[in-house]
Design an enzyme around this catalytic site. Structure first.
Site, PDB file in Angstrom:
ATOM      1  N   ARG A  98       8.172   2.620   5.431  1.00 31.44           N
ATOM      2  CA  ARG A  98       7.151   2.984   4.440  1.00 31.44           C
ATOM      3  C   ARG A  98       5.745   2.842   5.020  1.00 31.44           C
ATOM      4  O   ARG A  98       4.831   3.588   4.645  1.00 31.44           O
ATOM      5  CB  ARG A  98       7.302   2.129   3.181  1.00 31.44           C
ATOM      6  CG  ARG A  98       8.485   2.544   2.313  1.00 31.44           C
ATOM      7  CD  ARG A  98       8.777   1.540   1.202  1.00 31.44           C
ATOM      8  NE  ARG A  98       7.647   1.283   0.343  1.00 31.44           N
ATOM      9  CZ  ARG A  98       7.251   2.064  -0.677  1.00 31.44           C
ATOM     10  NH1 ARG A  98       7.927   3.177  -0.939  1.00 31.44           N
ATOM     11  NH2 ARG A  98       6.216   1.729  -1.418  1.00 31.44           N
ATOM     12  N   ASP A 151      -0.498  -3.984  -6.035  1.00 31.96           N
ATOM     13  CA  ASP A 151       0.377  -3.147  -6.854  1.00 31.96           C
ATOM     14  C   ASP A 151       1.797  -3.613  -6.531  1.00 31.96           C
ATOM     15  O   ASP A 151       2.447  -3.086  -5.635  1.00 31.96           O
ATOM     16  CB  ASP A 151       0.163  -1.672  -6.522  1.00 31.96           C
ATOM     17  CG  ASP A 151       0.941  -0.757  -7.443  1.00 31.96           C
ATOM     18  OD1 ASP A 151       0.950  -1.012  -8.652  1.00 31.96           O
ATOM     19  OD2 ASP A 151       1.557   0.201  -6.943  1.00 31.96           O
ATOM     20  N   CYS A 171       4.479  -1.318 -12.499  1.00 35.39           N
ATOM     21  CA  CYS A 171       4.930  -0.195 -13.333  1.00 35.39           C
ATOM     22  C   CYS A 171       6.176  -0.647 -14.088  1.00 35.39           C
ATOM     23  O   CYS A 171       7.208   0.018 -14.090  1.00 35.39           O
ATOM     24  CB  CYS A 171       5.191   1.061 -12.497  1.00 35.39           C
ATOM     25  SG  CYS A 171       6.388   0.862 -11.169  1.00 35.39           S
ATOM     26  N   ALA A 175       0.775  -1.235   0.000  1.00 35.44           N
ATOM     27  CA  ALA A 175       0.000   0.000   0.000  1.00 35.44           C
ATOM     28  C   ALA A 175       0.808   1.288   0.000  1.00 35.44           C
ATOM     29  O   ALA A 175       0.320   2.310  -0.481  1.00 35.44           O
ATOM     30  CB  ALA A 175      -0.953  -0.006   1.201  1.00 35.44           C
ATOM     31  N   ALA A 176       2.013   1.294   0.576  1.00 37.23           N
ATOM     32  CA  ALA A 176       2.762   2.554   0.682  1.00 37.23           C
ATOM     33  C   ALA A 176       3.169   3.056  -0.706  1.00 37.23           C
ATOM     34  O   ALA A 176       3.413   2.241  -1.602  1.00 37.23           O
ATOM     35  CB  ALA A 176       3.986   2.362   1.564  1.00 37.23           C
ATOM     36  N   PRO A 177       3.205   4.381  -0.883  1.00 38.95           N
ATOM     37  CA  PRO A 177       2.986   5.426   0.121  1.00 38.95           C
ATOM     38  C   PRO A 177       1.539   5.787   0.392  1.00 38.95           C
ATOM     39  O   PRO A 177       1.263   6.539   1.310  1.00 38.95           O
ATOM     40  CB  PRO A 177       3.744   6.620  -0.460  1.00 38.95           C
ATOM     41  CG  PRO A 177       3.682   6.412  -1.939  1.00 38.95           C
ATOM     42  CD  PRO A 177       3.757   4.932  -2.149  1.00 38.95           C
ATOM     43  N   GLY A 178       0.586   5.273  -0.409  1.00 37.68           N
ATOM     44  CA  GLY A 178      -0.810   5.456  -0.055  1.00 37.68           C
ATOM     45  C   GLY A 178      -1.702   6.098  -1.099  1.00 37.68           C
ATOM     46  O   GLY A 178      -2.887   6.306  -0.840  1.00 37.68           O
ATOM     47  N   GLY A 179      -1.184   6.402  -2.283  1.00 34.08           N
ATOM     48  CA  GLY A 179      -2.020   7.019  -3.304  1.00 34.08           C
ATOM     49  C   GLY A 179      -3.177   6.132  -3.733  1.00 34.08           C
ATOM     50  O   GLY A 179      -4.337   6.551  -3.739  1.00 34.08           O
TER      51      GLY A 179
END
Length: 455
Positions: free
Chosen positions: A138, A178, A231, A110-114
Site C-alpha cells: 500500500r 485516519d 469510517c 496515508a494509503a492510498p493517498g486521497g
C-alpha cells in the site's frame, strides 16, 4: 441494506427509535465523487471547465459529487493529477486539520493517498509532509498516487508509528490519523466488510487505533492539532476511543466541530461520563455519506516539548554535469537545488528533511525522483515531469478534445506542434501528463507502461 445481526443489535440498543432514520441512506447507491487537487487548479476553475457533471459536496470545499456511471480513472485529468477519485464524505477529515503552507504535517495511515493529497494541496509545496503507510504494498500505491498528484514535498515512509514517534518526537504542527477500522461505514460499498464483521475485529481495531493515537500524540508539537477519523460507527473505535485518550492526556483539548457544516454531534451514550464528546462529528448514512467519525484535538502550547533528536547532516550528492546540461533547457529553476541519491537515481530532496532523524526509518521516497545518468546522458524520471511539467521550458500543449491526448495515454508517439527538439513536458489543458523526447516533428512517448490507458 441488510446489516450484520450483531451490528444491528448494538446500534438499536444505542439509538433506540432513531436507528431506522439514521441508517436509512440518503442516496439510493453509494455516492461517487472527486476531490480537486489544489496543486493543479482551484475548485472554481474545475467547476467551470470540467467536461462531466460535478456538483459541490457539503463535506469539503474541494470535493464534488459525480454521476454514478462516471469512470474517473479513464479521464485524462485523472492521469494529470487534477483530481483524486474519492467518496465525497471521505474528504472531510483532512479539511478539518487546518493546514497552512510552511507547516510540518504527518499523515500516519496515508494509503492510498486521497487525504494525503489534500494535505499536500493545503501546504502548496511549502513545508514538509510525512506520509506513512505500514503495509509495504500500500505504501507503493501511496507513492504512485502522490507522484501523479505532483506532490514535491512529501517524505514517504513504510513504518510502524511507534518507530516514527521514537525518531521524530514533537516535530509536527499537524497530524492526521485516519485509523484502520472495522469498516462499518463500508457495508454498502464493500460486501466483505459486512461478512467479516464481528466483535473481535472491532476490539482489535480499537486497540490498534489507541496505539496509533498514542504515537500521534508523541509526534505532535506543543500547540499542534491532531485529527482522528474512522469510517466506522463502533463506540470502541469512536467516542469511547477519544474519551479514553483525553483521560490519559490532560494536555489535549477536544475542539468543537459543530460549525463544520455537515454531520451530527458525537453520541454521549457511546462514551459515558465524557460530556464534551458531543464536540466530535459523525456522518450517518442519513447525512449523505457512507459513515464517518471525526475528532479534532489540540495539544496545549504549554505541553512539555521533547528534546529533538540530534541529526548529523548528510553530504549532498555531487551534481552531475549531465543533469545541469538537461535542466538548463528544461527546468532552469531547479539547477541550484541540491540532489541526493537513491541507488542509481538522483532525487530532489524535500527542503528541511535533512534536519529530520530519518536515517533508521524505512524510506519509500524522500522527495521528487529526478532521473539518472545513462551512458553520459541524463534520463529524466516521469515523476520530475509530473511535479514540474507545467513549468517546463519545452512543452507540448494538448487539450481534452485533441485526439493526441488519448493517443499519448495509450503510449503512442504523437506529432510535435508546440514542443521543440529535445526533452519536453506533455500537458493537457496545462496539466502534466509526463514527458517525452521530441525529434523531427514527433514526440517519443515515455509515459510509463503500467500507467497507460488502453481506452
Amino acid at each position: 441494506m441488510q446489516f450484520p445481526a450483531d451490528f444491528t443489535a448494538r446500534e438499536q440498543a444505542l439509538l433506540g427509535p432513531r436507528f431506522d432514520a439514521l441508517y436509512t441512506y440518503a442516496t439510493p447507491q453509494p455516492a461517487r465523487g472527486v476531490t480537486v487537487n489544489g496543486l493543479r487548479c482551484t475548485p472554481d476553475w474545475f467547476a467551470a471547465h470540467a467536461d462531466f457533471a460535478a456538483a459541490p459536496s457539503p463535506f469539503c470545499p474541494t470535493a464534488f459529487t459525480t454521476a454514478p456511471d462516471f469512470k474517473p480513472g479513464r479521464h485524462p485529468w485523472h492521469h494529470a493529477g487534477v483530481f483524486y477519485a474519492q467518496e465525497p464524505s471521505a474528504s472531510a477529515p483532512a479539511a478539518l486539520l487546518d493546514v497552512h503552507p510552511g507547516m510540518k504535517v504527518a499523515d500516519l495511515c496515508a494509503a492510498p493517498g486521497g487525504k494525503t493529497s489534500q494535505l499536500a494541496a493545503a501546504l502548496q509545496g511549502q513545508g514538509l509532509l510525512l506520509a506513512n503507510e505500514f503495509v509495504a504494498a500500500r505504501a507503493e500505491i501511496l507513492r504512485q498516487n502522490l507522484e501523479r498528484m505532483g506532490v514535491t514535498n512529501a517524505v514517504i515512509t513504510n513504518e510502524d508509528t511507534a518507530n516514527l514517534a521514537k525518531a521524530l518526537p514533537g516535530v509536527f504542527d499537524r497530524v492526521l490519523v485516519d485509523a484502520p477500522c472495522s469498516g462499518e461505514g463500508m457495508f454498502r460499498k464493500e460486501s466483505v466488510a459486512a461478512t467479516q464483521h464481528n466483535d473481535a475485529l472491532v476490539d482489535h481495531c480499537a486497540a490498534l487505533g489507541a496505539e496509533i493515537l498514542e504515537n500521534a500524540a508523541a509526534l505532535l508539537a506543543p500547540g499542534g492539532v491532531l485529527v482522528y477519523s474512522t469510517c466506522t460507527f463502533a463506540p470502541q473505535e469512536d467516542e469511547a476511543q477519544i474519551a479514553a485518550f483525553l483521560a490519559r492526556h490532560p494536555e489535549f483539548t477536544l475542539c468543537d466541530l459543530a460549525a463544520c457544516g455537515f454531520g451530527r454531534p458525537g453520541e454521549e451514550n457511546r462514551a459515558p461520563g465524557c460530556t464534551e464528546i458531543t464536540r466530535c462529528r459523525r456522518i450517518w448514512p442519513a447525512d449523505g455519506g457512507e459513515g464517518h467519525f471525526m475528532a479534532k484535538l489540540q495539544k496545549s502550547p504549554d505541553a512539555e516539548a521533547p528534546a529533538p533528536a540530534r541529526v548529523k547532516p548528510g553530504k549532498p550528492a555531487k551534481t552531475p554535469p549531465e543533469w545541469l546540461e538537461f535542466v538548463k533547457t528544461t527546468f532552469p529553476f531547479l539547477a541550484d537545488r541540491p540532489l541526493t541519491t537513491a541507488g542509481d537515481w538522483l532525487l530532489l530532496a524535500v527542503p528541511g528533511s535533512e534536519l529530520l532523524n530519518l536515517s533508521k526509518l524505512r524510506l519509500v521516497r524522500g522527495g521528487v525522483l529526478a532521473g539518472s545518468v545513462l551512458k553520459k546522458r541524463f534520463q529524466p524520471a516521469h515523476a520530475l515531469f509530473m511535479a514540474y511539467g507545467a513549468q517546463c521550458q519545452n512543452r507540448e500543449e494538448l487539450t481534452l478534445a485533441d485526439p493526441r491526448t488519448a493517443a499519448w495515454l495509450r503510449g503512442e508517439e504523437i506529432d510535435a506542434v508546440t514542443a521543440q527538439n529535445g526533452w519536453c513536458a506533455v500537458l493537457v489543458d496545462g496539466f502534466p501528463l509526463g514527458g517525452g523526447k521530441a525529434s523531427g516533428g514527433r514526440i517519443k512517448n515515455h509515459y510509463p507502461k503500467g500507467l497507460r490507458s488502453l481506452q
